[in-house]
Each structure stands twice: as structure tokens, then as C-alpha cells.
Design a protein around this motif. Structure first.
Motif, mmCIF file in Angstrom:
data_model
loop_
_atom_site.group_PDB
_atom_site.id
_atom_site.type_symbol
_atom_site.label_atom_id
_atom_site.label_comp_id
_atom_site.label_asym_id
_atom_site.label_seq_id
_atom_site.Cartn_x
_atom_site.Cartn_y
_atom_site.Cartn_z
ATOM 1 N N ALA A 1 0.863 -1.184 0.000
ATOM 2 C CA ALA A 1 0.000 0.000 0.000
ATOM 3 C C ALA A 1 0.896 1.228 0.000
ATOM 4 C CB ALA A 1 -0.924 0.010 1.208
ATOM 5 N N VAL A 2 0.426 2.303 -0.629
ATOM 6 C CA VAL A 2 1.284 3.486 -0.780
ATOM 7 C C VAL A 2 0.736 4.717 -0.065
ATOM 8 C CG1 VAL A 2 2.200 2.657 -2.972
ATOM 9 C CG2 VAL A 2 0.196 4.163 -2.976
ATOM 10 N N ASN A 3 -0.424 4.590 0.574
ATOM 11 C CA ASN A 3 -1.029 5.762 1.226
ATOM 12 C C ASN A 3 -1.714 5.326 2.519
ATOM 13 O OD1 ASN A 3 -1.777 8.495 1.466
ATOM 14 N ND2 ASN A 3 -3.737 8.141 0.440
ATOM 15 N N ALA A 4 -0.943 4.701 3.404
ATOM 16 C CA ALA A 4 -1.486 4.136 4.645
ATOM 17 C C ALA A 4 -0.836 4.796 5.855
ATOM 18 C CB ALA A 4 -1.245 2.628 4.682
ATOM 19 N N ARG A 5 -1.665 5.194 6.828
ATOM 20 C CA ARG A 5 -1.123 5.838 8.025
ATOM 21 C C ARG A 5 -2.059 5.672 9.214
ATOM 22 N NH1 ARG A 5 -2.049 9.642 4.176
ATOM 23 N NH2 ARG A 5 -3.684 11.173 4.510
ATOM 24 N N ASP A 6 -1.482 5.857 10.381
ATOM 25 C CA ASP A 6 -2.174 5.823 11.669
ATOM 26 C C ASP A 6 -2.686 7.227 11.975
ATOM 27 O OD1 ASP A 6 -2.967 5.315 14.289
ATOM 28 O OD2 ASP A 6 -0.932 5.083 15.059
ATOM 29 N N ARG B 1 -5.646 8.189 20.091
ATOM 30 C CA ARG B 1 -4.743 7.142 20.545
ATOM 31 C C ARG B 1 -3.998 6.514 19.375
ATOM 32 N NH1 ARG B 1 -8.700 3.624 24.590
ATOM 33 N NH2 ARG B 1 -9.435 5.397 25.843
ATOM 34 N N ARG B 2 -2.779 6.111 19.646
ATOM 35 C CA ARG B 2 -2.012 5.361 18.661
ATOM 36 C C ARG B 2 -2.656 3.991 18.441
ATOM 37 N NH1 ARG B 2 1.691 8.783 16.094
ATOM 38 N NH2 ARG B 2 2.447 10.275 17.658
ATOM 39 N N LEU B 3 -2.558 3.524 17.208
ATOM 40 C CA LEU B 3 -2.992 2.172 16.859
ATOM 41 C C LEU B 3 -4.464 1.923 17.166
ATOM 42 C CD1 LEU B 3 0.076 0.130 18.182
ATOM 43 C CD2 LEU B 3 -0.252 1.146 15.916
ATOM 44 N N ARG B 4 -5.303 2.929 16.892
ATOM 45 C CA ARG B 4 -6.748 2.759 17.055
ATOM 46 C C ARG B 4 -7.461 2.760 15.705
ATOM 47 N NH1 ARG B 4 -8.332 0.331 21.163
ATOM 48 N NH2 ARG B 4 -10.241 1.508 21.582
ATOM 49 N N VAL B 5 -7.141 3.745 14.870
ATOM 50 C CA VAL B 5 -7.748 3.812 13.535
ATOM 51 C C VAL B 5 -6.666 4.142 12.521
ATOM 52 C CG1 VAL B 5 -9.448 4.937 12.046
ATOM 53 C CG2 VAL B 5 -9.973 4.562 14.474
ATOM 54 N N PHE B 6 -6.686 3.391 11.422
ATOM 55 C CA PHE B 6 -5.763 3.580 10.311
ATOM 56 C C PHE B 6 -6.562 3.927 9.061
ATOM 57 C CE2 PHE B 6 -4.447 -0.009 12.997
ATOM 58 C CZ PHE B 6 -3.302 0.522 13.578
ATOM 59 N N ARG B 7 -5.912 4.590 8.113
ATOM 60 C CA ARG B 7 -6.512 4.874 6.808
ATOM 61 C C ARG B 7 -5.559 4.373 5.731
ATOM 62 N NH1 ARG B 7 -7.034 11.141 5.818
ATOM 63 N NH2 ARG B 7 -7.300 10.393 3.677
ATOM 64 N N SER B 8 -6.124 3.963 4.600
ATOM 65 C CA SER B 8 -5.268 3.362 3.582
ATOM 66 C C SER B 8 -5.925 3.410 2.212
ATOM 67 C CB SER B 8 -4.965 1.904 3.937
ATOM 68 O OG SER B 8 -4.115 1.312 2.971
#
Length: 252
Positions: A19-24, A37-44
Motif C-alpha cells: 500500500a502506498v497511502n497508509a497511516r495511523d 490514541r495510537r494504533l486505534r484507527v488507520f486509513r489506507s
């Protein structure tokens, strides 16, 4: 869980080969001084090219439980979902669409110079599905969750903006998160799976993630819909659910 060293090294970007557009979303700030919070929702962007290492990272290091797919059913038939979908506890397809109900980057578009009008169409035509995404993420035990579409920019961008706004995240942080797609646009355009001539016919602004576009969208949300909380209430997300959503996402 992800080690501090890995988290520090990668910032909010997820180190996925497929994936080329994924982040927390972790670390974005609210108006009252809290943080996502960290590591709760990601987008991609699209998940179909994730390899075994990517899947392991999401499941083991990130603890991924839920995937929300915003693509049209036809896109899913054509492009697939990817191996990670079979490995998570919850997968939901909640299609976000404008007036034509089809994928923007394979259609003719009106060259108005920004994506703002398209984003307003999402509010007009997909409010029920967007509210369903937020309602799902307000349920205890559904997080961590990953929200994605094809590029992770427009449909994902609007849903993430509404998610963050309802939770009380500052407008400047929402806008900065949206604009963080910009360094990834060349990779998104170059990625296979779409007819090159269809992509080349589209104006450059279709692929842009300009801060001004998201700022205009958030202003529209305030002026035309009474703000994110009022929009959510009208879309069927009551205030108690909005509070549970914020509690799920935020820490002091």
C-alpha cells in the motif's frame, strides 16, 4: 503491539509494501487538549497488494480487528479485497458515493478545479453509510480498525475527516492529515490496475489533496450543517454514540 522504536521510526506512516497511502491517525490533537490514541484507527488505499509480511504487521504489530471498505460493490468484484480481509474479525463494505454512484477516477468529471463539490455530494448521498461507519467504530471491541477505498484520498478522506471532527479533533490537524496524502500521489497514479488512458484524461486536480479543499469542506460542514456533531445527529448518530466514539478514539 508496535514497539516504540518502530513507531518512532515510521511516524504515522504504515510501513506496508503493498500500500502506498497508509497511516495511523494516532497523535492528532483535539480542541480540548486530548489526542487520538495510537494504533486505534488507520486509513489506507487499496489492500489487494499486501503481502504476507504486511498482513502479519497489521494483525500482530497493530492488532487490527476491523476493516471498513468504502468502495462500490463493483470495484470489489473487479479489484478484490486482499488476504488481510480474510484474517480480520470484522469486514464491512459501506459504499460512499456521489450523485453518480460510481468510482470517480474512472468517470468524466467537471473541471471545477477542486474536489470540494464531490465531497459535498458524499454528504448528500452517503450520509447513512458514513454514519454507519462511525457507529461501528463507537462499539467497544471493534478497534483497531482500518478504513480504506481505492486511493485512500477522497471517500476515505471525507469519512476520516467526519470521524475526527465528530470526536473533536482540531480542524488544522484534520486538514494536515488529509494533505499528508500529497507525497503519495505520484505512487497512487503509477500503481497498476486502472486503464492508463482513463487516468491520463483526468485533470491533475482530481488527484490532488490540497489543504484548501479540506478547509473548505470543514467550513461547509459548519455553515450548511451546523457543525460535525449536528451533521452526525441528523445522519442518525445520536449524541451518546458520538461520545462513545470519542471515548474509543481519544486519550488524555
Amino acid at each position: 503491539m508496535m514497539t516504540d522504536g518502530v513507531s518512532s521510526a515510521m511516524g504515522r506512516e504504515l510501513p506496508l509494501r503493498g500500500a502506498v497511502n497508509a497511516r495511523d491517525l494516532g497523535g492528532l490533537r483535539t480542541v480540548d487538549g486530548r489526542q487520538v490514541r495510537r494504533l486505534r484507527v488507520f486509513r489506507s488505499d487499496l489492500l489487494t497488494a499486501l503481502d504476507a509480511g504486511d498482513v502479519s504487521f497489521l494483525l500482530t504489530d497493530c492488532g487490527l480487528r476491523t476493516i471498513v471498505d468504502l468502495r462500490a460493490p463493483g470495484e470489489i468484484v473487479t479489484d478484490g479485497t486482499g488476504a488481510v480481509v480474510d484474517a480480520v474479525a470484522v469486514y464491512r463494505n459501506l459504499h460512499v458515493y456521489g450523485a453518480d454512484r460510481v468510482r470517480l477516477d474512472l468517470t468524466e468529471v467537471s473541471p471545477d478545479g477542486s474536489m470540494f463539490e464531490r465531497y459535498c455530494e458524499y454528504l448528500a448521498h452517503s450520509s447513512e453509510n458514513i454514519a454507519a461507519v462511525l457507529r461501528l467504530l463507537a462499539v467497544e471491541g471493534q478497534l483497531p480498525a482500518l478504513i480504506h477505498c481505492a486511493a485512500g484520498k477522497d471517500r476515505t478522506g471525507v469519512v476520516i475527516a467526519l470521524l475526527l471532527a465528530v470526536a473533536g479533533v482540531r480542524a488544522d490537524d484534520i486538514i494536515a492529515d488529509y494533505a499528508a496524502t500529497t507525497p503519495n500521489i505520484a505512487a497512487l497514479r503509477a500503481r497498476g490496475g486502472r486503464p492508463a488512458d482513463a487516468v491520463d484524461r483526468l485533470p491533475a486536480w482530481v488527484f490532488a489533496a490540497e489543504a484548501t479543499t479540506m478547509r473548505q469542506f470543514l467550513t461547509h460542514l459548519d455553515v450548511e450543517h451546523g457543525g460535525p456533531a449536528e451533521w452526525a445527529s441528523r445522519a442518525g448518530l445520536d449524541r451518546a454514540t458520538q461520545r462513545r466514539l470519542a471515548d474509543n478514539l481519544l486519550c488524555d
